[in-house]
Scaffold this motif. Structure first.
Motif, PDB file in Angstrom:
ATOM      1  N   ARG A   1      47.817   1.146 -10.927  1.00 26.53           N
ATOM      2  CA  ARG A   1      47.675   2.442 -11.585  1.00 26.53           C
ATOM      3  C   ARG A   1      46.281   3.015 -11.322  1.00 26.53           C
ATOM      4  O   ARG A   1      46.126   4.198 -11.046  1.00 26.53           O
ATOM      5  N   LEU A   2      45.283   2.116 -11.383  1.00 24.91           N
ATOM      6  CA  LEU A   2      43.917   2.599 -11.169  1.00 24.91           C
ATOM      7  C   LEU A   2      43.702   3.039  -9.723  1.00 24.91           C
ATOM      8  O   LEU A   2      42.935   3.967  -9.462  1.00 24.91           O
ATOM      9  N   ALA A   3      44.375   2.397  -8.783  1.00 23.32           N
ATOM     10  CA  ALA A   3      44.249   2.823  -7.390  1.00 23.32           C
ATOM     11  C   ALA A   3      44.689   4.269  -7.246  1.00 23.32           C
ATOM     12  O   ALA A   3      44.104   5.041  -6.480  1.00 23.32           O
ATOM     13  N   VAL A   4      45.715   4.645  -8.004  1.00 27.07           N
ATOM     14  CA  VAL A   4      46.185   6.032  -7.937  1.00 27.07           C
ATOM     15  C   VAL A   4      45.226   6.948  -8.690  1.00 27.07           C
ATOM     16  O   VAL A   4      44.832   8.002  -8.188  1.00 27.07           O
ATOM     17  N   GLU A   5      44.817   6.526  -9.874  1.00 28.45           N
ATOM     18  CA  GLU A   5      43.992   7.413 -10.703  1.00 28.45           C
ATOM     19  C   GLU A   5      42.582   7.588 -10.136  1.00 28.45           C
ATOM     20  O   GLU A   5      41.902   8.553 -10.474  1.00 28.45           O
ATOM     21  N   THR A   6      42.126   6.648  -9.291  1.00 23.63           N
ATOM     22  CA  THR A   6      40.813   6.825  -8.660  1.00 23.63           C
ATOM     23  C   THR A   6      40.926   7.559  -7.328  1.00 23.63           C
ATOM     24  O   THR A   6      39.937   7.654  -6.602  1.00 23.63           O
ATOM     25  N   LYS A   7      42.100   8.032  -6.968  1.00 23.97           N
ATOM     26  CA  LYS A   7      42.376   8.772  -5.730  1.00 23.97           C
ATOM     27  C   LYS A   7      42.297   7.893  -4.491  1.00 23.97           C
ATOM     28  O   LYS A   7      42.330   8.389  -3.373  1.00 23.97           O
ATOM     29  N   ILE A   8      42.171   6.566  -4.661  1.00 28.90           N
ATOM     30  CA  ILE A   8      42.142   5.676  -3.502  1.00 28.90           C
ATOM     31  C   ILE A   8      43.507   5.647  -2.835  1.00 28.90           C
ATOM     32  O   ILE A   8      43.610   5.634  -1.613  1.00 28.90           O
ATOM     33  N   PHE A   9      44.544   5.656  -3.637  1.00 29.68           N
ATOM     34  CA  PHE A   9      45.906   5.653  -3.089  1.00 29.68           C
ATOM     35  C   PHE A   9      46.673   6.830  -3.682  1.00 29.68           C
ATOM     36  O   PHE A   9      47.357   6.687  -4.681  1.00 29.68           O
ATOM     37  N   PRO A  10      46.572   8.006  -3.068  1.00 28.93           N
ATOM     38  CA  PRO A  10      47.257   9.161  -3.645  1.00 28.93           C
ATOM     39  C   PRO A  10      48.774   9.062  -3.481  1.00 28.93           C
ATOM     40  O   PRO A  10      49.255   8.462  -2.516  1.00 28.93           O
ATOM     41  N   LEU A  11      49.487   9.647  -4.421  1.00 27.85           N
ATOM     42  CA  LEU A  11      50.948   9.659  -4.349  1.00 27.85           C
ATOM     43  C   LEU A  11      51.385  11.015  -3.811  1.00 27.85           C
ATOM     44  O   LEU A  11      51.143  12.040  -4.437  1.00 27.85           O
TER      45      LEU A  11
END
Lengths: 315, 544
Positions: free
Chosen positions: A228-238
């Motif tokens: 979840r944090l990977a997405v929320e930190t923009k490292i892994f955008p959806l």
């Protein structure tokens, strides 16, 4: 709030048995469970050498309630193509053939077969569950390993210095009908994308982010939280790419600082000790994100309200 | 000699293919910690004096089951329509949502559910025990005790000297704060349950205490604290009674008061009298013994309302002397530092009228000396047991002036103690499981949303009416919107996160609830980490 999920339904298509051989907190098993909830029994998995070759169980055991074809490392896409052709010959057009590969079998070893199948626009779904290294063989670096990460082949003294290979751009360049990124921490988003993929004909690609607690040197309970944090930190955008051209960001992140994500994982210890490298990674993440937002804007002609906040922080 | 295998190639599988499933691996043996699904206490419930099951009833409200919500609410609070209007809502202070954005408006939700259920409640008990209980005083404590004792199947008779039940709430609290219709409905519910009332009967005058003790298996004394407790200073007899004013106004009279008036008091009643005077057209000043910051939390709400309406205050002042000159009252006041009068701070003030609105005290005159020592009752705070067997004390008669919810709790806990006594059991105070702190809440699952404001009249609208209710509460739509903000701390509302994220599919979904399959659970802890409300704990399985 009672049942919190829109797309995930309880006790519907639970086609994975417990007792499989994944480590505690494995993201790839959550991924497979969620994928099977959409695909149902009318699906075939083609699994090249990867964690899932092990997870599925030693012979004669089997963890999934659908047929699985274990194949060699570089052949996921081409074996799936063959099975698709055979099923089509038999008239079984309603069966989904899914190449279910790890990041090594997709980004490195299976890339030529993948590229070929994508270029021919074979009617298969290719899902790569990305745990960012060769976890199964002992955490060796792959071309999916992100900037600053430790692996056994990029030790603490010399952590990974190249950014993750942008697989989505490679697929977009093949002009495949549908390509999307998804994360196990956002099941509704993943299931929506997979449902959309099943309704499209041609080559469909899903880049699924799935944490590996032992390989990332973190506690097994943090698996979903780190995703979840990977997405929320923009490292892994959806986001998703239709026909290689239409970019749509499906989840607008909060834009947390990257340390929030790195803090959870032992593999980023060298980065956290090095403020220059950390600032560099933060800048890199921001520029990548901004590029993506511009592509979204170019595709749709406008940006939603949530986007503004994430961009302002980029500058 | 080894047996020779004799098989044909056709008897073997044509390729290495699956013959069985991984269900043969009981991976539960890998586990060091095991997940345990167990409901806990929310901070709101832990703070509520009467321990209302707040996350439980809000969850039923969200699911649209209003009757279930009402049942859960009534389990620990018999009169939510009253507390929904008069409670000082200590539950909203520690609300975990308050650390995220704004606390849940629990009081208004309680009021909404209470009002919804007001006419439906009051079912007689299924079984009669044949035991008889007398309750002296039909105030809030007596009513609460009657509600719970009657629902346990005992025969309950309430003795009250007034022509109707409700005590302070019926005869003093103004209509704009608690409409009589609400109180009548609550009394009606008690009547429907089969509680008997003996009205216009004062214990000690019309019927003796000893006689009651003879006739009943247990007696609960809930006579409250209604005896006037005015301070003694020269000229106090010249001043009017604020209590009488409130009573007159409640009964429909509209006495003429105008100009600068003062209210002397030390609590809720003083603020309420000042607000009544404001509505009658006067310009009231409250002379209050402590500093502004020392107003107790339970009186903060009424103080804010009074201040909004233009009531003025003199803090940390006590009256020394009152005299009448030219039809006006000259009041001499002095600074009060909490212990003593500050010297040389005496000052004369001129008012049209001065009202005494001190909180009352309990009058135990009718009781025998055996349970009194120097005019105070000897009783256990929680169970209300007195030295006399079968006599219990509830409510303000033992605690002194208290907020409504504390009075209700007293009635409820004493009812539990009496029930235990009548059944020959020992009373054990209820215990609460551990409280869920903010650190256990996974806020990622809750989008930020501001508190839904309740409908209320503006201060200018308020001061023009003595009968229009000042707070109008929620409509169903607003209540639902507010209820959805609740974290449901420590209460499994079947959100499904543990089931969705279990990597081993060992959390099964059985009858709409999660259930752990310990044979295969590897103990990764994802369910515990992803439970948004801290219901799942990881418990150590074995020592190393």
């Amino acid at each position: 709030m009672s049942w919190a999920w829109v797309e995930v339904k309880p006790n519907e298509n639970d086609l994975m048995h417990p007792g499989h051989l994944a480590c505690q907190g494995c993201g790839a098993t959550i991924a497979a469970r969620l994928a099977l909830k959409v695909l149902g029994r009318k699906a075939v998995f083609v699994i090249p050498a990867s964690c899932w070759s092990v997870i599925d169980g030693a012979w004669p055991q089997h963890a999934l309630q659908i047929p699985v074809f274990h194949t060699a490392f570089e052949t996921a896409a081409i074996a799936a193509t063959g099975i698709r052709a055979a099923l089509d010959m038999k008239g079984k057009h309603d069966v989904h053939v899914v190449a279910w590969a790890g990041d090594g079998g997709t980004f490195d070893i299976g890339l030529q077969a993948l590229s070929g199948a994508a270029e021919r626009n074979e009617n298969i779904i290719y899902i790569t569950y990305d745990n960012e290294a060769y976890m199964n063989t002992g955490i060796q670096r792959s071309s999916s390993t992100p900037l600053g990460a430790w692996t056994t082949t990029t030790p603490d003294e010399r952590p990974e210095d190249k950014p993750k290979k942008n697989m989505m751009e490679i697929l977009a360049a093949h002009r495949v009908p549908y390509a999307a990124t998804a994360s196990i921490a956002y099941p509704d988003d993943f299931i929506r994308k997979l449902k959309k993929a099943t309704q499209v004909k041609g080559f469909r690609f899903i880049h699924l982010f799935s944490p590996c607690p032992p390989g990332w040197k973190m506690a097994s309970n943090l698996s979903v939280r780190s995703a979840r944090l990977a997405v929320e930190t923009k490292i892994f955008p959806l986001y998703e790419i239709e026909d290689g051209e239409v970019y749509t960001i499906t989840h607008w992140p909060k834009g947390l600082p990257v340390e929030e994500y790195f803090k959870l994982q032992g593999r980023f210890k060298p980065v956290l000790k090095d403020p220059d490298r950390l600032a560099y990674i933060q800048r890199y993440v921001e520029t990548q994100w901004e590029k993506l937002v511009r592509l979204h804007e170019a595709s749709h002609g406008y940006l939603p309200e949530e986007a503004r906040a994430t961009i302002r922080s980029a500058i | 000699m080894a047996k020779k295998y004799d098989f044909k190639a056709s008897e073997l599988p044509i390729s290495p293919m699956t013959l069985t499933t991984t269900l043969e691996n009981p991976t539960g043996g890998w586990r060091s910690f095991k997940p345990v699904i167990k409901n806990k206490t929310a901070p709101c419930t832990a703070t509520c004096p009467t321990k209302v099951l707040i996350p439980h009833f809000i969850d039923s409200l969200v699911k649209g089951d209003l009757d279930m919500a009402a049942n859960l609410l009534h389990r620990n609070n018999p009169f939510p329509s009253i507390t929904g209007r008069l409670c000082h809502a200590p539950c909203e202070l520690p609300c975990n949502r308050g650390k995220y954005d704004e606390p849940i408006s629990i009081k208004q939700l309680e009021r909404f559910v209470g009002d919804y259920y007001l006419d439906k409640k009051g079912k007689p008990p299924r079984r009669e025990t044949g035991k008889r209980v007398a309750i002296v005083g039909g105030g809030l404590a007596g009513m609460a005790a009657a509600y719970y004792l009657r629902s346990k199947g005992h025969e309950v008779v309430i003795y009250d000297r007034n022509p109707n039940l409700g005590g302070y709430l019926r005869y003093y609290v103004p209509e704009y704060r608690l409409p009589l219709a609400v109180l009548d409905a609550e009394v009606g519910a008690l009547e429907r349950m089969g509680v008997k009332f003996v009205l216009n009967t004062e214990v000690g005058k019309d019927i003796g205490f000893e006689e009651l003790k003879e006739k009943y298996d247990a007696v609960i004394l809930a006579h409250g604290s209604s005896a006037p407790a005015n301070p003694d200073f020269p000229g106090v007899e010249l001043l009017k009674s604020g209590w009488d004013l409130m009573k007159e106004v409640r009964e429909g009279a509209r006495p003429k008061v105008s100009g600068k008036v003062a209210v002397l008091g030390n609590g809720y009643t003083a603020f309420e009298v000042a607000r009544v005077l404001r509505r009658l057209g006067a310009d009231p000043f409250v002379i209050y013994p402590t500093a502004k910051i020392r107003i107790p939390f339970s009186d903060r709400e009424i103080f804010t309302l009074a201040e909004e309406e233009g009531v003025k205050f003199f803090f940390a002042k006590v009256p020394l002397k009152a005299e009448r000159r030219n039809g006006k009252v000259i009041l001499t006041v002095a600074e009060w530092d909490g212990k003593d009068i500050v010297p040389a701070t005496e000052r004369e003030m001129e008012f049209e009228e001065v009202f005494l609105a001190y909180e009352g005290t309990a009058d135990h005159g009718f009781l025998p000396d055996t349970i009194r020592t120097d005019g105070t009752l000897k009783a256990d705070r929680r169970s209300g047991e007195t030295p006399l067997e079968g006599v219990f004390v509830a409510g303000e008669s033992v605690s002194g002036p208290s907020p409504v919810v504390n009075v209700i709790y007293s009635g409820r806990s004493v009812a539990a103690a009496v029930d235990a006594y009548l059944r020959g059991r020992t009373y054990t105070p209820e215990s609460m499981p551990e409280v869920v702190g903010y650190e256990r809440i996974v806020t990622d699952y809750f989008p930020k949303a501001p508190r839904v404001p309740e409908m209320r009249l503006s201060p200018t609208e308020r001061i023009h009416s003595l009968t229009r209710e000042e707070v109008l509460g929620y409509t169903q739509e607003l209540a639902m919107k507010e209820a959805e903000r609740c974290f449901n701390c420590g209460f499994c509302n079947a959100c499904g996160n543990c089931y969705v994220f279990c990597p081993d599919y060992t959390i099964k979904w059985v009858h709409g609830r999660p259930k752990v399959d310990y044979e295969y659970c590897k103990g990764c802890g994802v369910c515990s980490e992803e439970c948004p409300r801290g219901v799942i704990d990881m418990v150590k399985e074995r020592e190393f």
